[in-house]
Design an enzyme around this catalytic site. Sequence first.
Site, PDB file in Angstrom:
ATOM      1  N   GLY A  76       0.857  -1.188   0.000  1.00 23.00           N
ATOM      2  CA  GLY A  76       0.000   0.000   0.000  1.00 23.00           C
ATOM      3  C   GLY A  76       0.890   1.233   0.000  1.00 23.00           C
ATOM      4  CB  SER A  77       0.924   4.284   2.099  1.00 27.38           C
ATOM      5  OG  SER A  77       1.053   3.633   3.337  1.00 27.38           O
ATOM      6  CD  GLU A 105       1.452   2.130   7.442  1.00 29.01           C
ATOM      7  OE1 GLU A 105       0.213   2.135   7.387  1.00 29.01           O
ATOM      8  OE2 GLU A 105       2.170   2.645   6.581  1.00 29.01           O
TER       9      GLU A 105
END
Length: 211
Positions: free
Chosen positions: A23-24, A110
Amino acid sequence: MAGHQKEIEEFGNNDDFWLFGYGSLIWKPPPHFDQRVPGYIEGYVRRFWQVSEDHRGTPEAPGRVATLIDRAHWDTLSDHHEPTERVWGAAYHIPAAKVAEVREYLDIREINGYSIQFTPFHPALDSKPIKCLVYIGLPENPQFLGPQDPEALAKHILKSKGPSGENREYLFNLEEALLGLSEESRDKHISDLVARCKKIDSEGAGTCESR
Ligand code: BEZ
């Protein structure tokens, strides 16, 4: 302590480790690493089915971010998109001297709803897999949404934002970062959401009034 739990609690206590980003993390790397390797993992499906109350949304108006679903669990669900056999991303090698710092950073950045798993990572240019740590939003965590109608999901992404910025920016950055990894790394679920967001936005339905 069960083997898996012990492995998680002890990871990186003394040693270097590899972290897989899907993801990021692909475009926003951890603060310290000495290698970044494009490649893929198998046995999971990437979906935009995780609530974000801390980065791309707020507790009052949560956004949506990527998570991984175990392929065996995905097979029991009814989804609009076909799965890709490989989840492409980037693996980062965290040197032993920076493990504590990176772990603290990841836990803060996260951990909202995500759990740790270990899985083999296949570097794009090497046949030898590497054991990698990966954060996954397990189905039982309260931030996991399950299957979403893609059009409704695209509209939701367009209207969401949080402390890290607009939700759409996360989606668009993810698609661009994925396309930069390999000729095979396109993810149809992500590209379809991007296309829907751009279409809705160009038709004026993703403007502030509709948020
Ligand atoms: C990532 O791969 O970017 C990521 C996703 C969920 C939690 C942590 C990292």
